[in-house]
Design a protein around this motif. Sequence first.
Motif, PDB file in Angstrom:
ATOM      1  N   PRO A   1      53.234 -27.083  74.491  1.00 48.13           N
ATOM      2  CA  PRO A   1      54.231 -26.457  73.282  1.00 48.13           C
ATOM      3  C   PRO A   1      55.243 -26.970  72.309  1.00 48.13           C
ATOM      4  O   PRO A   1      55.892 -27.938  72.506  1.00 48.13           O
ATOM      5  CB  PRO A   1      55.124 -25.403  74.216  1.00 48.13           C
TER       6      PRO A   1
ATOM      7  N   TYR B   1      61.206 -24.264  73.927  1.00 50.69           N
ATOM      8  CA  TYR B   1      60.231 -23.390  74.813  1.00 50.69           C
ATOM      9  C   TYR B   1      61.182 -23.931  76.154  1.00 50.69           C
ATOM     10  O   TYR B   1      62.020 -24.925  76.879  1.00 50.69           O
ATOM     11  CB  TYR B   1      58.830 -24.269  75.048  1.00 50.69           C
TER      12      TYR B   1
ATOM     13  N   ALA C   1      52.855 -22.218  72.503  1.00 52.25           N
ATOM     14  CA  ALA C   1      54.473 -21.424  71.946  1.00 52.25           C
ATOM     15  C   ALA C   1      55.501 -20.119  71.826  1.00 52.25           C
ATOM     16  O   ALA C   1      54.377 -19.009  72.354  1.00 52.25           O
ATOM     17  CB  ALA C   1      54.714 -21.620  69.475  1.00 52.25           C
ATOM     18  N   GLN C   2      56.870 -20.546  71.999  1.00 56.36           N
ATOM     19  CA  GLN C   2      57.346 -19.139  72.425  1.00 56.36           C
ATOM     20  C   GLN C   2      59.050 -18.784  71.468  1.00 56.36           C
ATOM     21  O   GLN C   2      58.932 -19.311  70.579  1.00 56.36           O
ATOM     22  CB  GLN C   2      57.766 -19.815  74.015  1.00 56.36           C
TER      23      GLN C   2
END
Length: 420
Positions: free
Chosen positions: A183, A187, A278-279
């Motif tokens: 990611p 994150y 991605a977060q």
Amino acid sequence: MILTRRALIAGSAAATGLVYAPALLGQGKPRVVVIGGGAGGATVARYLAKDAAGALDVTLVEAEPAYATCFFSNLYLGGLRDFDSLVHGYDRLAAGNVTVINDLATAVDREARRVTLAGGQVLDYDRLVLSPGIDFVEDSVPGWSLAAAETMPHAYKGGAQTELLKRMIQAMPQGGVFAMVAPPNPYRCPPAPYERVCMIAHLLNQTNPTAKIIILDPKEKFSKQALFEEGWGKYYNDMIQWINPEFGGADVAVRPDSMEVVIEGEVQKVDCCNVIPAQVAGGIAAQAGLTDETGWAPVHPDSMKSRIDGNIWILGDSSAQGDMPKSAFSANSQAKVAAMAIRGELIGSRVFPAKYSNSCWSLIAPEDGVKLGASYEPSGDRIASVDSFISDTGEDAALRKLTYEESFGWYAGITADIFG
């Protein structure tokens, strides 16, 4: 029919799922609702109830009846821990004067100070704590969606996804290829993808020694990089290849149906693919209007109180607070500061200056552990690091074994602190 508190709780249980209630619930107490039963949410609920000595009505809302930790799940992938050891229930919180409702919070009405649950129950609050963890940005890796997680799992929330990823690794053909799409920042748990690679490589060394692992990474560098790369060279016999942006790591798409990754337009067939997208903050934070343009929820560094709503606190992974990494240790530390601040507002207890800490252990190989950590304090508009440490490359085996053993002690201690 006389409607008693007991009857009301029983009716709610039938409508929304399992409900634990403390033995005695006072009337007219300030009401604190906590959404999310992980490291932040369970800790703040426990400390609010314990330290307020019955002066607060504390309710914890968590969709799952038990919590499977994402932290330490990599050790399960590597065969060094069984899955049941990662699962923790809420019985002790319930026994400690916390009402635990197993249901999903679907909406927060900030003006009315009210939370609506999927089962239809409505909870009014005087103060609200959100600790909903992370959600994923579906289009951050072209070709990947939440639906595709059944084929290319993220395994970045503890539970069924972790078990699925392990089954897929075990089913790889001899000499097969495992791919991880790492990611972008920020994150959850920065070293975790690279510890995961170590643990998968450890498992494959025993069962599939000619297999290959490729890491497709959009970042130029990553947490504990020198320590991980040293370990990869020492233990895993060129099994692992890290592909950074210079060589295509930032230009990656996936094709779940055909189990392919596309790197700068070049198609590569793989046998198992772990996509960690991605977060952003857990969805309830966005629904409540508490996130900013980054997708995270800004908070005041001295209390973890939302910068947008003074009746709401946001903990752990969902918060945008400064230097602290998104980790279980961070969430647990932030929860204690938040609990102190909330008690101070609602029952007038003493509030001390906020101090935070974080430590993070990573396993390179059995009995070879490394760690980093820091202490933090509010500074201006952010939580800032004031002191830090990290393991050195080249440490002797005895020290690494001690760090490894220390990590197991930490897991036992923090889960007891979170869940009682």
